[in-house]
Design a protein around this motif. Structure first.
Motif, PDB file in Angstrom:
ATOM      1  N   ASP A 152       0.825  -1.188   0.000  1.00 58.28           N
ATOM      2  CA  ASP A 152       0.000   0.000   0.000  1.00 58.28           C
ATOM      3  C   ASP A 152       0.864   1.243   0.000  1.00 58.28           C
ATOM      4  O   ASP A 152       2.102   1.159  -0.043  1.00 58.28           O
ATOM      5  CB  ASP A 152      -0.987  -0.023   1.170  1.00 58.28           C
ATOM      6  N   ILE A 209     -10.682  -3.534  -1.861  1.00 55.81           N
ATOM      7  CA  ILE A 209     -10.372  -2.148  -1.515  1.00 55.81           C
ATOM      8  C   ILE A 209     -11.651  -1.338  -1.692  1.00 55.81           C
ATOM      9  O   ILE A 209     -12.205  -1.252  -2.792  1.00 55.81           O
ATOM     10  CB  ILE A 209      -9.255  -1.577  -2.403  1.00 55.81           C
ATOM     11  N   ASN A 259      -6.707   5.644  -3.295  1.00 60.96           N
ATOM     12  CA  ASN A 259      -5.745   4.584  -2.993  1.00 60.96           C
ATOM     13  C   ASN A 259      -4.614   4.574  -4.013  1.00 60.96           C
ATOM     14  O   ASN A 259      -4.822   4.781  -5.209  1.00 60.96           O
ATOM     15  CB  ASN A 259      -6.430   3.219  -3.002  1.00 60.96           C
ATOM     16  N   PHE A 294      -0.940   2.151  -4.768  1.00 63.48           N
ATOM     17  CA  PHE A 294      -0.237   0.921  -4.415  1.00 63.48           C
ATOM     18  C   PHE A 294       1.120   0.894  -5.122  1.00 63.48           C
ATOM     19  O   PHE A 294       1.262   1.349  -6.265  1.00 63.48           O
ATOM     20  CB  PHE A 294      -1.066  -0.304  -4.826  1.00 63.48           C
TER      21      PHE A 294
END
Length: 600
Positions: free
Chosen positions: A355, A368, A374, A376
């Motif tokens: 992450d 998720i 988000n 990654f």
């Protein structure tokens, strides 16, 4: 009155004799059908008639001679027909033997047939004759001029050339450059042969005034020997070309497969697979147009069969060495409102997904929620990347996101946009993939060659330039010594045609053999054409001779033959006069008897 000389009787007797002579001649002409039976009848006419009869008989014999001449050329042409068929078969065999699918033993059998066919050609040439006169195997030529020559030319050259190519490779960071160095030397010798041939036989007038021929043939054999010394070098050096580092804006390969990589390294940053679902039914997308492969952004336009949907996809290389991937979806009616774009991203090989804080994701299917906001980190053994989903980027993030991390093997990132589009509505969705980096350095491996050659070319030119008179058959075509046609006779044996040493195995050369057969075929067809011309000439000459004979016969008949109607009139007249003459002679003999009355 006197009785000692019977003048009246003598006169009647003379007239009767003259008339009998005329009647006898008329009877002779009527019985023979000739108006001139002896020179006395018409000395000049007889002379003319006999000359004409000589001409007529000569022309009649000439017509038979001409027909014999036609038979000669037909016989010769028939032999040439058989030789032509054999040469065509030999040519077919040579081309068959030049094919690489035949073994050496197969080619030996081909050569055996070619040799037997040469024997057949010579047999036809020796056996084709007319009344024991050979027509196709005549080498008893009389040469009037020979300008043939042979020359040899040698040329040499020593070219030096250089060539090479560069291959892009990945090596561990810090790998030392390898300077240009010799890795191999090689010496080779290559020999090539080529041949060409051209020729013709043309009719000429010889110094003797006779018709002869010029045989002109040029044969060129070229042998090239190339000695090559090759030195192969190689070097390895790190490359600083940014094209090898930044992601390329390449096309989608198939309908839904897109490689993500820098130049020369397919799939190094992974691959993207896309599918579209409309109203619960998966449909294949179709291209309508696209920009060039090197364009930035790279844009592709899609439509979907049976719908009024259109999608524009753009992939833009950003300054931070990342790809911004956007989709603009437009719905032109309310029928296809439910649209789902499913994407699967295979990251770089042997990747570990963490992450934004650097925490490695757990093994299994990581859901998720929500996807937006988000980021990654993806660390592979060769390449690294990041993936970011955020509405703040100005592009709508996916509605669903899951990252599958197996215990071993390649992870997968799955994300979907499940959308409802009203009629006429457009949405821009997408994500950011990258920035990208490599765990290895890009190197250029250069391989190049220096070639030094010595080339020797030997050209041998053989020219055959001969004026000759072939043996001929003289055909008498008229009634005088100057009326004749001479038929030339040639050598059509395998040796005379120059095809004795042909084949597909050494020492014969297939290409040269093919060239010799082509030359022989040209020669034979030339002779056939010549004999065809002679046959046509004989046919016209025969017609002319027969016409002359007919016309002379008619003329001679008018001179020599009797006019039956005229002679019948003459004969009848003579017969009547003869009878009257006999009566008058009898009367003339009775006149002296009147003297007896005086004596009584």
């Amino acid at each position: 009155m006197n009785i000692r000389t019977n003048i009246l009787g003598i006169n009647a007797s003379n007239n009767l004799r003259t008339n009998n002579d005329k009647k006898a001649k008329s009877m002779e002409k009527l019985s023979s059908g000739l108006g001139i039976n002896r020179a006395a009848d018409d000395a000049a006419g007889l002379a003319i008639s006999e000359k004409m009869r000589g001409q007529i008989r000569g022309l009649n014999q000439a017509s038979r001679n001409i027909q014999d001449g036609i038979s000669v050329v037909q016989t010769a042409e028939g032999g040439y027909q058989g030789i032509t068929d054999i040469i065509q078969r030999q040519r077919e065999l040579i081309i068959q033997g030049m094919n690489g699918t035949y073994s050496d033993s197969d080619k030996q059998m081909i050569d055996l047939e070619i040799k037997q066919l040469n024997g057949a050609i010579s047999s036809i040439a020796e056996g084709t004759s007319f009344n024991t006169i050979n027509l196709l195997n005549r080498n008893d030529y009389q040469v009037f001029a020979d300008r043939s020559s042979t020359s040899t030319t040698l040329t040499t050259s020593d070219p030096v050339t250089a060539s090479g190519y560069t291959q892009i490779e990945l090596h561990p960071i810090g790998t030392a450059d390898i300077p240009r160095h010799l890795i191999k030397t090689e010496d080779t010798t290559v020999t090539t042969n080529s041949s060409s041939n051209s020729g013709s036989i043309t009719e000429i007038m010889l110094p003797t005034g006779e018709t002869g021929y010029n045989d002109y043939n040029v044969n060129v054999d070229t042998t090239t020997v190339t000695d090559t010394h090759t030195e192969t070098y190689e070097s390895l050096s790190v490359s600083y070309d940014p094209e090898y580092l930044k992601p390329a804006a390449w096309y989608t390969v198939n309908a839904n497969y897109t490689p993500l990589a820098p130049k020369y390294f397919p799939n190094l940053y992974g691959q993207l697979i896309e599918n579209l679902d409309v109203n619960g039914s998966t449909r294949a997308l179709e291209y309508t147009s696209r920009t060039g492969t090197d364009a930035n952004p790279a844009v592709e336009f899609f439509t979907f069969p049976g719908t009024n949907l259109s999608i524009t996809r753009s992939r833009t290389v950003m300054p931070d060495n990342s790809l911004e991937i956007k989709y603009e979806i437009t719905n032109l009616d309310a029928v296809d409102a439910n649209v789902k774009l499913s994407s699967l991203l295979d990251p770089p090989s042997n990747a570990v997904v963490s992450d934004a804080l650097g925490n490695q994701l757990n093994v299994g299917n990581n859901i998720i929620n929500p996807p937006s906001g988000n980021q990654f980190q993806i660390a592979g053994d060769i390449a690294n990347a990041t993936i970011e989903f955020d509405d703040a980027l100005g592009i709508l993030a996916p509605t669903d996101l899951s990252i599958s991390v197996p215990a071993s093997g390649q992870p997968q990132i799955n994300f979907d946009w499940d959308l409802t589009l009203n009629a006429g509505q457009s949405l821009t969705i997408g994500f950011k993939y990258g920035s990208f980096s490599l765990n290895m350095d890009v190197y250029e491996r250069t391989t190049d060659w220096d070639k030094a050659q010595h080339i020797e070319t030997t050209t041998v030119t053989n020219i055959r330039d001969i004026d000759f008179e072939p043996p001929k058959i003289r055909i008498q075509t008229g009634d005088t010594g100057n009326d004749f046609i001479k038929i030339p006779l040639f050598d059509a044996s395998a040796e005379g045609l120059g095809i004795t040493n042909i084949g597909v195995n050494p020492p014969a050369d297939p290409k040269q053999s093919l060239m010799k057969l082509d030359t022989a075929l040209t020669t034979v067809t030339g002779h056939r054409g010549l004999y065809g011309a002679y046959q046509n000439r004989f046919a016209h000459t025969l017609n002319n001779v027969m016409n002359r004979s007919e016309n002379l016969s008619a003329a001679e008949s008018r001179i020599r033959d009797t006019d039956m109607t005229k002679q019948m009139i003459e004969f009848t007249r003579s017969q009547i006069i003869g009878e009257a003459g006999q009566a008058m002679l009898a009367a003339a003999n009775t006149i002296p008897q009147s003297v007896l009355k005086l004596l009584g």
